[in-house]
Design a protein around this motif. Structure first.
Motif, PDB file in Angstrom:
ATOM      1  N   GLU A  39     -67.762 -16.147  40.967  1.00 52.56           N
ATOM      2  CA  GLU A  39     -68.120 -16.589  39.669  1.00 52.56           C
ATOM      3  C   GLU A  39     -69.523 -16.171  39.349  1.00 52.56           C
ATOM      4  OE1 GLU A  39     -67.102 -20.596  39.047  1.00 52.56           O
ATOM      5  OE2 GLU A  39     -64.940 -20.128  39.206  1.00 52.56           O
ATOM      6  N   ARG A  40     -70.570 -16.379  40.185  1.00 46.44           N
ATOM      7  CA  ARG A  40     -71.900 -16.166  39.829  1.00 46.44           C
ATOM      8  C   ARG A  40     -72.075 -14.737  39.678  1.00 46.44           C
ATOM      9  NH1 ARG A  40     -74.582 -18.426  44.724  1.00 46.44           N
ATOM     10  NH2 ARG A  40     -75.998 -16.900  44.486  1.00 46.44           N
ATOM     11  N   GLY A  41     -71.491 -13.738  40.464  1.00 42.11           N
ATOM     12  CA  GLY A  41     -71.708 -12.323  40.177  1.00 42.11           C
ATOM     13  C   GLY A  41     -71.145 -11.822  38.819  1.00 42.11           C
ATOM     14  N   LEU A  42     -69.862 -12.744  38.597  1.00 38.53           N
ATOM     15  CA  LEU A  42     -69.296 -12.181  37.387  1.00 38.53           C
ATOM     16  C   LEU A  42     -69.997 -12.808  35.917  1.00 38.53           C
ATOM     17  CD1 LEU A  42     -65.506 -12.911  37.916  1.00 38.53           C
ATOM     18  CD2 LEU A  42     -66.591 -10.669  37.640  1.00 38.53           C
ATOM     19  N   ALA A  43     -70.690 -14.000  36.259  1.00 33.29           N
ATOM     20  CA  ALA A  43     -71.576 -14.268  35.033  1.00 33.29           C
ATOM     21  C   ALA A  43     -73.058 -13.658  35.016  1.00 33.29           C
ATOM     22  CB  ALA A  43     -72.077 -15.972  35.460  1.00 33.29           C
ATOM     23  N   ASP A  44     -73.383 -13.021  36.158  1.00 32.06           N
ATOM     24  CA  ASP A  44     -74.675 -12.013  36.029  1.00 32.06           C
ATOM     25  C   ASP A  44     -74.113 -10.848  35.241  1.00 32.06           C
ATOM     26  OD1 ASP A  44     -76.223 -13.790  37.296  1.00 32.06           O
ATOM     27  OD2 ASP A  44     -75.833 -12.902  39.431  1.00 32.06           O
ATOM     28  N   VAL A  45     -72.744 -10.235  35.534  1.00 32.00           N
ATOM     29  CA  VAL A  45     -72.493  -8.988  34.828  1.00 32.00           C
ATOM     30  C   VAL A  45     -72.189  -9.585  33.294  1.00 32.00           C
ATOM     31  CG1 VAL A  45     -70.543  -7.360  34.676  1.00 32.00           C
ATOM     32  CG2 VAL A  45     -71.296  -7.948  36.983  1.00 32.00           C
ATOM     33  N   ALA A  46     -71.760 -10.373  33.057  1.00 31.35           N
ATOM     34  CA  ALA A  46     -71.530 -10.618  31.627  1.00 31.35           C
ATOM     35  C   ALA A  46     -72.947 -11.010  31.026  1.00 31.35           C
ATOM     36  CB  ALA A  46     -70.775 -12.107  31.609  1.00 31.35           C
ATOM     37  N   ALA A  47     -73.761 -11.697  31.434  1.00 24.69           N
ATOM     38  CA  ALA A  47     -75.241 -11.865  30.964  1.00 24.69           C
ATOM     39  C   ALA A  47     -76.070 -10.381  31.041  1.00 24.69           C
ATOM     40  CB  ALA A  47     -75.925 -12.891  31.859  1.00 24.69           C
ATOM     41  N   GLY A  48     -75.722  -9.402  31.761  1.00 26.63           N
ATOM     42  CA  GLY A  48     -76.526  -8.220  31.797  1.00 26.63           C
ATOM     43  C   GLY A  48     -77.652  -8.322  32.936  1.00 26.63           C
ATOM     44  N   ARG A  49     -77.413  -9.132  33.944  1.00 25.98           N
ATOM     45  CA  ARG A  49     -78.137  -9.292  35.058  1.00 25.98           C
ATOM     46  C   ARG A  49     -77.966  -8.513  36.197  1.00 25.98           C
ATOM     47  NH1 ARG A  49     -77.749 -15.079  33.401  1.00 25.98           N
ATOM     48  NH2 ARG A  49     -76.366 -15.162  35.010  1.00 25.98           N
ATOM     49  N   THR A  50     -77.801  -7.130  35.962  1.00 29.35           N
ATOM     50  CA  THR A  50     -77.445  -6.111  37.020  1.00 29.35           C
ATOM     51  C   THR A  50     -78.156  -5.023  36.805  1.00 29.35           C
ATOM     52  OG1 THR A  50     -75.834  -5.017  35.380  1.00 29.35           O
ATOM     53  CG2 THR A  50     -74.929  -6.933  36.819  1.00 29.35           C
ATOM     54  N   ILE A  51     -78.259  -4.191  38.141  1.00 26.40           N
ATOM     55  CA  ILE A  51     -78.903  -3.057  38.553  1.00 26.40           C
ATOM     56  C   ILE A  51     -78.133  -1.931  38.593  1.00 26.40           C
ATOM     57  CG2 ILE A  51     -80.669  -2.096  39.781  1.00 26.40           C
ATOM     58  CD1 ILE A  51     -81.821  -4.739  40.396  1.00 26.40           C
ATOM     59  N   PRO A  52     -78.333  -0.791  37.666  1.00 23.36           N
ATOM     60  CA  PRO A  52     -77.340   0.382  38.037  1.00 23.36           C
ATOM     61  C   PRO A  52     -77.357   0.821  39.532  1.00 23.36           C
ATOM     62  CG  PRO A  52     -78.844   0.574  35.948  1.00 23.36           C
ATOM     63  CD  PRO A  52     -79.346  -0.444  36.643  1.00 23.36           C
ATOM     64  N   ALA A  53     -76.389   1.234  40.088  1.00 25.07           N
ATOM     65  CA  ALA A  53     -76.212   1.720  41.255  1.00 25.07           C
ATOM     66  C   ALA A  53     -77.153   2.827  41.571  1.00 25.07           C
ATOM     67  CB  ALA A  53     -74.746   2.144  41.655  1.00 25.07           C
ATOM     68  N   GLU A  54     -77.500   3.528  40.635  1.00 29.24           N
ATOM     69  CA  GLU A  54     -78.215   4.809  40.985  1.00 29.24           C
ATOM     70  C   GLU A  54     -79.667   4.162  41.179  1.00 29.24           C
ATOM     71  OE1 GLU A  54     -77.746   7.731  41.903  1.00 29.24           O
ATOM     72  OE2 GLU A  54     -75.645   7.384  41.566  1.00 29.24           O
ATOM     73  N   GLU A  55     -80.127   3.256  40.474  1.00 29.67           N
ATOM     74  CA  GLU A  55     -81.607   2.539  40.653  1.00 29.67           C
ATOM     75  C   GLU A  55     -81.590   2.172  41.963  1.00 29.67           C
ATOM     76  OE1 GLU A  55     -83.292   0.130  37.782  1.00 29.67           O
ATOM     77  OE2 GLU A  55     -82.272   1.191  36.199  1.00 29.67           O
ATOM     78  N   VAL A  56     -80.582   1.332  42.676  1.00 29.24           N
ATOM     79  CA  VAL A  56     -80.700   0.652  43.675  1.00 29.24           C
ATOM     80  C   VAL A  56     -80.518   1.839  45.075  1.00 29.24           C
ATOM     81  CG1 VAL A  56     -79.324  -0.587  45.508  1.00 29.24           C
ATOM     82  CG2 VAL A  56     -79.268  -1.260  43.040  1.00 29.24           C
ATOM     83  N   LYS A  57     -79.915   2.925  44.666  1.00 33.74           N
ATOM     84  CA  LYS A  57     -80.017   4.094  45.615  1.00 33.74           C
ATOM     85  C   LYS A  57     -81.188   4.644  45.970  1.00 33.74           C
ATOM     86  CE  LYS A  57     -75.270   5.181  44.935  1.00 33.74           C
ATOM     87  NZ  LYS A  57     -74.104   6.402  44.321  1.00 33.74           N
ATOM     88  N   GLU A  58     -81.928   4.827  44.589  1.00 34.07           N
ATOM     89  CA  GLU A  58     -83.295   5.582  44.786  1.00 34.07           C
ATOM     90  C   GLU A  58     -84.197   4.502  45.221  1.00 34.07           C
ATOM     91  OE1 GLU A  58     -86.160   8.175  44.420  1.00 34.07           O
ATOM     92  OE2 GLU A  58     -83.967   8.514  43.959  1.00 34.07           O
TER      93      GLU A  58
END
Length: 74
Positions: A39-58
Motif C-alpha cells: 500500500e505504501r509503495g502504491l501510494a508513492d507511485v500515485a504521488a510521483g515519489r519514484t525514481i526511474p529504473a535507469e537512474e537507479v541502475k546508473e
C-alpha cells in the motif's frame, strides 16, 4: 487513476480466510507487513515519489565502481 484499495478490516478478513490452519502470529504479522508495504509503495507511485529504473541502475553502477576503486587502493 489508481483503484481504491479495500478497507483494512476487509483486507484482514481476506487474510484470515487464506491463512493455513498452522499459521503462527509471526505469519500473520509478516502478511500484514507485506500488505502495508505494498500500500505504501502504491501510494508513492500515485504521488510521483519514484525514481526511474535507469537512474537507479546508473547510481548503483557508480557506487559499485567507487567501492571497487576503494578496495583496490587498500
Amino acid at each position: 487513476m489508481m483503484p481504491t484499495l479495500p478497507a483494512v478490516k476487509d483486507q484482514l478478513l481476506t487474510l484470515a480466510q487464506h491463512l493455513s490452519a498452522q499459521a503462527t502470529w509471526d505469519d500473520v504479522l509478516y502478511e500484514i507487513y507485506v500488505l502495508h508495504s505494498i500500500e505504501r509503495g502504491l501510494a508513492d507511485v500515485a504521488a510521483g515519489r519514484t525514481i526511474p529504473a535507469e537512474e537507479v541502475k546508473e547510481y548503483m553502477k557508480q557506487r559499485m565502481e567507487m567501492q571497487r576503486a576503494r578496495s583496490l587502493e587498500q
